[in-house]
Design a protein around this motif. Sequence first.
Motif: not given
Length: 197
Positions: A167-172, A174-189
């Motif tokens: 839940s705190q890490l990135h996922a992708e 499968v259908d679009t390849g879009e990155t799903i940003v996890g719940d990590h507060p420090g990942d503004e980029l």
Amino acid sequence: MSSTGDGMAAGGLSPLAGSAEWTRSAPTPQESASDQVGYRGPTACSAAGITYRQLDYWARTGLVEPSIRPAFGSGSQRLYSFRDVVVLKIVKRLLDTGVSLQNIRTAVRHLRSRGVCDLAQMTLMSDGATVYECSSPDEVVDLLQGGQGVFGIAVGVVWKDVEGALSQLHAERVDTGETIVGDHPGDELARRRNRAV
């Protein structure tokens, strides 16, 4: 109670057959939703507590292969399902306790053949040589009374650990390849990158 390996389970049950093929129950709605999201190698490693070298070796040798997208030559990225990451973490725990690779392979096939509800209720017990599946508290007690059980892995607890880590890490997707940003507060980029797309 079922087991993998050469020993006999408490109560005289024989070990599971180590067949190369396994059947899979129909996916539940929860499984279908989680199959739409995948995790790249570094994310799977972080959630499972393994090194990338271990992940690569296990995939190349067929111990735990990614069920969403295998690597197709240089530059391609494997994509692991949530269930794959749970199995990776269980394999790591079994290896750390000295279970043989042959018994781990059989246990992995067995885990992959079970449905989500089965996994949540399952406890894997081992004496270091043989892996047993216990799906009720009575079976755990029976195994311990037989003097065979040394340690146990509650698969449902591992499931929740992996869920929390992912839940705190990135996922992708499968259908679009879009990155799903996890719940990590420090990942503004990563959040800004997704907004720009």
